[in-house]
Design a protein around this motif. Structure first.
Motif, PDB file in Angstrom:
ATOM      1  N   ALA A  34      10.689  32.169  -6.410  1.00  0.00           N
ATOM      2  CA  ALA A  34       9.826  31.840  -5.272  1.00  0.00           C
ATOM      3  C   ALA A  34       9.521  33.058  -4.406  1.00  0.00           C
ATOM      4  O   ALA A  34       8.403  33.236  -3.946  1.00  0.00           O
ATOM      5  CB  ALA A  34      10.485  30.758  -4.431  1.00  0.00           C
ATOM      6  N   LEU A 257      12.390  21.625  -2.922  1.00  0.00           N
ATOM      7  CA  LEU A 257      12.114  22.029  -1.540  1.00  0.00           C
ATOM      8  C   LEU A 257      10.652  22.448  -1.376  1.00  0.00           C
ATOM      9  O   LEU A 257      10.071  22.295  -0.303  1.00  0.00           O
ATOM     10  CB  LEU A 257      13.030  23.192  -1.138  1.00  0.00           C
ATOM     11  N   ALA A 258      10.068  22.970  -2.422  1.00  0.00           N
ATOM     12  CA  ALA A 258       8.679  23.447  -2.346  1.00  0.00           C
ATOM     13  C   ALA A 258       7.950  23.073  -3.645  1.00  0.00           C
ATOM     14  O   ALA A 258       7.767  23.910  -4.536  1.00  0.00           O
ATOM     15  CB  ALA A 258       8.663  24.963  -2.133  1.00  0.00           C
ATOM     16  N   ILE A 260       5.067  22.848  -4.378  1.00  0.00           N
ATOM     17  CA  ILE A 260       3.855  23.625  -4.641  1.00  0.00           C
ATOM     18  C   ILE A 260       4.126  24.725  -5.678  1.00  0.00           C
ATOM     19  O   ILE A 260       3.196  25.211  -6.348  1.00  0.00           O
ATOM     20  CB  ILE A 260       3.310  24.236  -3.318  1.00  0.00           C
ATOM     21  N   LEU A 261       5.396  25.124  -5.821  1.00  0.00           N
ATOM     22  CA  LEU A 261       5.733  26.213  -6.750  1.00  0.00           C
ATOM     23  C   LEU A 261       5.192  25.965  -8.151  1.00  0.00           C
ATOM     24  O   LEU A 261       4.737  26.897  -8.826  1.00  0.00           O
ATOM     25  CB  LEU A 261       7.260  26.356  -6.854  1.00  0.00           C
ATOM     26  N   ILE A 264       1.504  26.776  -8.089  1.00  0.00           N
ATOM     27  CA  ILE A 264       1.259  28.213  -7.909  1.00  0.00           C
ATOM     28  C   ILE A 264       1.457  28.918  -9.255  1.00  0.00           C
ATOM     29  O   ILE A 264       0.613  29.690  -9.711  1.00  0.00           O
ATOM     30  CB  ILE A 264       2.210  28.811  -6.841  1.00  0.00           C
ATOM     31  N   LEU A 283       5.276  12.330  -5.453  1.00  0.00           N
ATOM     32  CA  LEU A 283       5.741  13.344  -4.507  1.00  0.00           C
ATOM     33  C   LEU A 283       4.685  14.431  -4.315  1.00  0.00           C
ATOM     34  O   LEU A 283       4.345  14.802  -3.186  1.00  0.00           O
ATOM     35  CB  LEU A 283       7.046  13.960  -5.026  1.00  0.00           C
ATOM     36  N   LYS A 287       2.621  14.973  -0.862  1.00  0.00           N
ATOM     37  CA  LYS A 287       3.146  16.018   0.012  1.00  0.00           C
ATOM     38  C   LYS A 287       2.390  17.341  -0.005  1.00  0.00           C
ATOM     39  O   LYS A 287       2.584  18.155   0.899  1.00  0.00           O
ATOM     40  CB  LYS A 287       4.623  16.296  -0.317  1.00  0.00           C
ATOM     41  N   SER A 289      -0.385  19.746   0.735  1.00  0.00           N
ATOM     42  CA  SER A 289      -1.535  19.731   1.650  1.00  0.00           C
ATOM     43  C   SER A 289      -2.693  20.541   1.080  1.00  0.00           C
ATOM     44  O   SER A 289      -2.504  21.385   0.193  1.00  0.00           O
ATOM     45  CB  SER A 289      -1.120  20.320   2.998  1.00  0.00           C
ATOM     46  N   GLU A 291      -4.121  22.847   2.595  1.00  0.00           N
ATOM     47  CA  GLU A 291      -3.845  24.239   2.948  1.00  0.00           C
ATOM     48  C   GLU A 291      -3.017  24.923   1.857  1.00  0.00           C
ATOM     49  O   GLU A 291      -3.291  26.046   1.448  1.00  0.00           O
ATOM     50  CB  GLU A 291      -3.085  24.249   4.272  1.00  0.00           C
ATOM     51  N   GLU A 292      -1.994  24.204   1.375  1.00  0.00           N
ATOM     52  CA  GLU A 292      -1.150  24.775   0.318  1.00  0.00           C
ATOM     53  C   GLU A 292      -1.918  24.910  -0.994  1.00  0.00           C
ATOM     54  O   GLU A 292      -1.671  25.823  -1.783  1.00  0.00           O
ATOM     55  CB  GLU A 292       0.075  23.883   0.082  1.00  0.00           C
TER      56      GLU A 292
ATOM     57  N   SER B  37      16.839  15.170  -2.131  1.00  0.00           N
ATOM     58  CA  SER B  37      15.535  15.762  -2.439  1.00  0.00           C
ATOM     59  C   SER B  37      14.385  14.794  -2.180  1.00  0.00           C
ATOM     60  O   SER B  37      13.301  15.207  -1.776  1.00  0.00           O
ATOM     61  CB  SER B  37      15.516  16.242  -3.885  1.00  0.00           C
ATOM     62  N   HIS B  40      13.957  14.535   1.586  1.00  0.00           N
ATOM     63  CA  HIS B  40      13.649  15.814   2.220  1.00  0.00           C
ATOM     64  C   HIS B  40      12.170  15.887   2.637  1.00  0.00           C
ATOM     65  O   HIS B  40      11.849  16.269   3.764  1.00  0.00           O
ATOM     66  CB  HIS B  40      13.987  16.960   1.262  1.00  0.00           C
ATOM     67  N   ALA B  41      11.314  15.489   1.691  1.00  0.00           N
ATOM     68  CA  ALA B  41       9.876  15.565   1.975  1.00  0.00           C
ATOM     69  C   ALA B  41       9.525  14.668   3.167  1.00  0.00           C
ATOM     70  O   ALA B  41       8.700  15.036   4.016  1.00  0.00           O
ATOM     71  CB  ALA B  41       9.092  15.152   0.741  1.00  0.00           C
ATOM     72  N   VAL B  45       7.818  15.819   6.754  1.00  0.00           N
ATOM     73  CA  VAL B  45       6.587  15.192   7.258  1.00  0.00           C
ATOM     74  C   VAL B  45       6.811  14.635   8.670  1.00  0.00           C
ATOM     75  O   VAL B  45       5.967  14.786   9.562  1.00  0.00           O
ATOM     76  CB  VAL B  45       6.101  14.085   6.294  1.00  0.00           C
ATOM     77  N   ARG B  54       2.297  22.290  10.972  1.00  0.00           N
ATOM     78  CA  ARG B  54       2.214  22.168   9.516  1.00  0.00           C
ATOM     79  C   ARG B  54       3.061  23.258   8.885  1.00  0.00           C
ATOM     80  O   ARG B  54       3.014  24.408   9.297  1.00  0.00           O
ATOM     81  CB  ARG B  54       0.765  22.348   9.032  1.00  0.00           C
ATOM     82  N   LYS B  56       4.240  25.276   5.279  1.00  0.00           N
ATOM     83  CA  LYS B  56       3.959  25.510   3.871  1.00  0.00           C
ATOM     84  C   LYS B  56       5.280  25.347   3.118  1.00  0.00           C
ATOM     85  O   LYS B  56       6.342  25.683   3.651  1.00  0.00           O
ATOM     86  CB  LYS B  56       3.413  26.916   3.649  1.00  0.00           C
ATOM     87  N   GLY B  57       5.182  24.845   1.876  1.00  0.00           N
ATOM     88  CA  GLY B  57       6.386  24.616   1.075  1.00  0.00           C
ATOM     89  C   GLY B  57       7.263  25.846   1.001  1.00  0.00           C
ATOM     90  O   GLY B  57       8.484  25.765   1.101  1.00  0.00           O
ATOM     91  N   LEU B  58       6.635  27.007   0.839  1.00  0.00           N
ATOM     92  CA  LEU B  58       7.427  28.222   0.674  1.00  0.00           C
ATOM     93  C   LEU B  58       8.146  28.607   1.966  1.00  0.00           C
ATOM     94  O   LEU B  58       9.204  29.214   1.932  1.00  0.00           O
ATOM     95  CB  LEU B  58       6.539  29.372   0.200  1.00  0.00           C
ATOM     96  N   VAL B  60       9.395  26.406   4.107  1.00  0.00           N
ATOM     97  CA  VAL B  60      10.540  25.501   4.200  1.00  0.00           C
ATOM     98  C   VAL B  60      11.642  25.958   3.232  1.00  0.00           C
ATOM     99  O   VAL B  60      12.825  25.875   3.531  1.00  0.00           O
ATOM    100  CB  VAL B  60      10.114  24.048   3.893  1.00  0.00           C
ATOM    101  N   LEU B  61      11.205  26.461   2.097  1.00  0.00           N
ATOM    102  CA  LEU B  61      12.150  26.922   1.080  1.00  0.00           C
ATOM    103  C   LEU B  61      13.092  27.998   1.621  1.00  0.00           C
ATOM    104  O   LEU B  61      14.255  28.083   1.235  1.00  0.00           O
ATOM    105  CB  LEU B  61      11.346  27.475  -0.105  1.00  0.00           C
TER     106      LEU B  61
END
Lengths: 577, 79
Positions: A34, A257-258, A260-261, A264, A283, A287, A289, A291-292, B37, B40-41, B45, B54, B56-58, B60-61
């Motif tokens: 990441a 946790l992310a 979006i990975l 990407i 999920l 979740k 967005s 933006e992401e 997990s 978590h989401a 939110v 807002r 970004k996932g990264l 939060v990571l």
């Protein structure tokens, strides 16, 4: 499409070596990180490092047939270590990296349960886990020879010609019908079913499954699936590696946790194939967005394959509605039916087709009949898991294992060229599920319609949360020991969570406590008991003594009490939601 | 230090009593009952909604404990 008849290698090692020689610079594995640049293994570099690991393993005493547990979190050297073990004729067995919530003693109990049947010979892990694992290795009853930390090994030294010759001789002695890997079925503490697969079973499966998805040299797999799970290990790791296809591996801990990975990585590397359990469709759709998702493209995907838990029409729709604007194609929505016992896949959606759906009469379905209907008030949409792959057969059978007529609902039984040979050191369990003619009885309920398999439920009480199988007995066992819960007066079951697209764990426990404050505290204690075995209990129902109805065996009946909880509005039942 | 507001959001989402649950800067998600997990989401939110920010996932990571999550919120709120 790959011409499988042209590929060389009767063992996995020979196949990997063939690719290292014929296309050395092709990327084998892109190890995604990441916060850093990905680490890229070519087939040549991967095999070169795997050789060094084999050499090390030989020197510490690892022998052909030894079972080598690997407990390592996402690390680029995981892959050559795994290959190096295979290159010794030993059996790698990937075990889950302990979640911080898992109590060390429960983790060791899990290892003991596995070692009993699997006969773990060696453990390869990280120094961070030494404190947790060492007591298990030092136990006088353990089968484990020693604990090693292969990430600390110095791999800079080149192998000399004598060492290479020794390794060549070891590899020449590995036969295709010999065991290649050992996988464990789910279960947190005690109930572990080790599945051993041979080189031939895996290579046959790679061929038959590869053909079914028309895998080609231009494909690229992207996966965040854990490699201790059959879908991650076979579909997203072994299949591409034995086809000369690149796979991108993402850390499952980072993905949750992310999420979006995954996109990407897919967008940057132009991934074409992915496998996901059903909950991940919800999920990601819910979740991620705009933006992401900005600047990301999902156009390259030709198949996103839903597996490991019941496939839901709402989840496919939600995913498509959310991501079509980013180039995700409707025809990429696919599904498969799979299990570790048949190496992996039984049925698979054909490429370039969205997974079929049929509307069937719900009542007739519960009576065991498949009747197509368009009556909105009584229909249930079932999603197809696709057609049989080559060299695999299925039957739909009744409780006596008699084959049922077409359009009947029953247990799915499977026969496959890539079938396991039985659970290791567990003949009584093997005898329960595998008959003398080689048919494996899955415990899943389904039907065949227009030559496609639809899986609609299961006979067993297993709870499937986000693709992980959880045995209710494991949960009931720990909750029974919680102070103020009446011992043995507990049931655990799976409760549908439509929003998340999966099941969640619910527990009903009897207690003599009555005050709101005491019940709230007891709920938290029960949640913590679940955490100690790495199970998240979603819903706790507390009931007074003698509320739970017993089954004929004398234990509280899961089915009857589950129905009471879900259908009745009983004032005696306390819960938080 | 984490705010009572953040603690309340986490506890509300997990149906926990803030008075009896210890959550501090060093607390990690797996230590909190119910924070897995799947939840978590939902927690993220709920925080986004409550604070009007807002993530970004990264981003939060990179938060390895609740204190880091609080700092991420603070950096967004102060913008």
């Amino acid at each position: 499409m790959i011409d499988f008849s042209a590929l060389q290698g009767d063992t996995l090692w020979e196949r990997w070596q063939y690719f290292a020689q014929t296309m050395p610079e092709k990327e084998a594995i892109i190890h995604w990180r990441a916060a850093d640049e990905p680490f890229r293994w070519t087939y040549a570099s991967l095999l070169e490092t795997a050789n060094k690991f084999s050499h090390y393993l030989k020197n510490i005493g690892v022998k052909k047939g030894d079972v080598c547990a690997i407990i390592i979190r996402h690390n680029p050297n995981f892959y050559p270590l795994y290959l190096g073990i295979v290159g010794m004729g030993a059996l790698p067995s990937v075990l889950a990296y302990p979640n911080p919530r898992l109590h060390p003693e429960k983790f060791r109990q899990g290892l003991t349960g596995m070692a009993e049947r699997s006969g773990l010979d060696w453990i390869f892990t990280e120094t961070a886990l030494e404190e947790i694992i060492l007591p298990f290795v030092e136990d006088k009853n353990t089968t484990v020879n020693e604990l090693f930390f292969p990430l600390e090994w110095n791999l800079n030294k080149e192998l000399n010609s004598d060492s290479i010759q020794e390794l060549s001789e070891i590899r020449a002695a590995i036969k295709s019908d010999e065991p290649m890997l050992l996988q464990h079925s789910s279960g947190t503490t005690g109930i572990q079913k080790p599945v051993v697969l041979s080189h031939a079973a895996i290579l046959n499966h790679v061929k038959n499954y590869g053909k079914s998805i028309q895998i080609s040299n231009s494909d690229k797999v992207v996966s965040w699936l854990p490699l201790y799970h059959d879908m991650g290990l076979i579909a997203a790791f072994h299949v591409p590696l034995a086809c000369g296809v690149t796979s991108i591996q993402i850390d499952p801990f980072e993905w949750v946790l992310a999420p979006i990975l995954m996109f990407i990585a897919a967008s940057e590397e132009k991934a074409t194939l992915g496998w996901l359990p059903n909950f991940a469709y919800n999920l990601m759709a819910d979740k991620l967005s705009d933006e992401e998702m900005e600047d990301l493209s999902l156009e390259s995907f030709r198949m996103m394959i839903n597996c490991s838990e019941p496939v839901r029409t709402e989840s496919h729709k939600k995913f498509l509605d959310r991501f079509s604007e980013f180039g995700f194609k409707e025809t990429a929505l696919a599904a498969m039916y799979a299990m570790a016992e048949t190496t992996l896949t039984v049925t698979q959606t054909e490429p370039n087709n969205r997974a079929n759906e049929v509307a069937v009469d719900r009542e007739q379905l519960s009576n065991g009949k498949v009747v197509i209907t368009d009556d909105e008030s009584k229909l249930r949409i079932c999603v197809s898991s696709g057609k049989l792959i080559d060299e695999c057969q299925i039957n739909i059978v009744d409780n006596n294992r008699t084959v049922l007529a077409n359009n009947s609902v029953g247990e799915i039984s499977v026969k496959s060229i890539s079938m396991f040979s039985g659970y290791r050191n567990y003949p009584e369990k093997t005898a329960e599920v595998l008959d003398e003619n080689g048919w494996y009885y899955t415990g899943d309920i389904g039907f065949v319609y227009n030559n496609e398999l639809y899986v609609i439920g299961r006979k067993k009480d297993i709870i499937i949360v986000a693709g992980n199988n959880i045995y209710p007995e494991d949960i009931e066992d720990v909750v029974s020991k919680v102070e103020n819960v009446i011992p043995g007066r507990v049931i655990a079951f799976g409760e549908d969570d439509i929003e998340l697209g999966t099941e969640q764990v619910s527990v009903v426990a009897e207690t003599s406590l009555v005050s709101e404050d005491d019940l709230s505290k007891l709920r938290v204690s029960i949640l913590r008991a679940g955490m100690s075995i790495n199970v998240n209990i979603h819903q706790v129902y507390l009931v007074p003594p003698r509320w739970l109805i017993k089954s004929s065996s004398g234990k509280p009946s899961r089915k009857t009490n589950r129905n009471r909880i879900l259908t009745k509005n009983d004032e005696q039942v306390w819960s938080k939601k | 230090m984490i705010s009572d507001r953040l603690k309340k959001i986490i506890c509300d989402e997990l149906y926990l009593d803030p008075e009896t649950i210890e959550i501090n800067d060093e607390t990690q998600a797996p230590e909190v009952p119910g924070w897995d997990s799947l939840n978590h989401a939902n927690i993220i939110v709920a925080i986004e909604k409550d604070f009007g920010v807002r993530f970004k996932g990264l981003e939060v990571l990179k938060c390895n404990n609740v204190g880091a999550l609080q700092r991420l919120i603070d950096s967004k709120v102060s913008l």
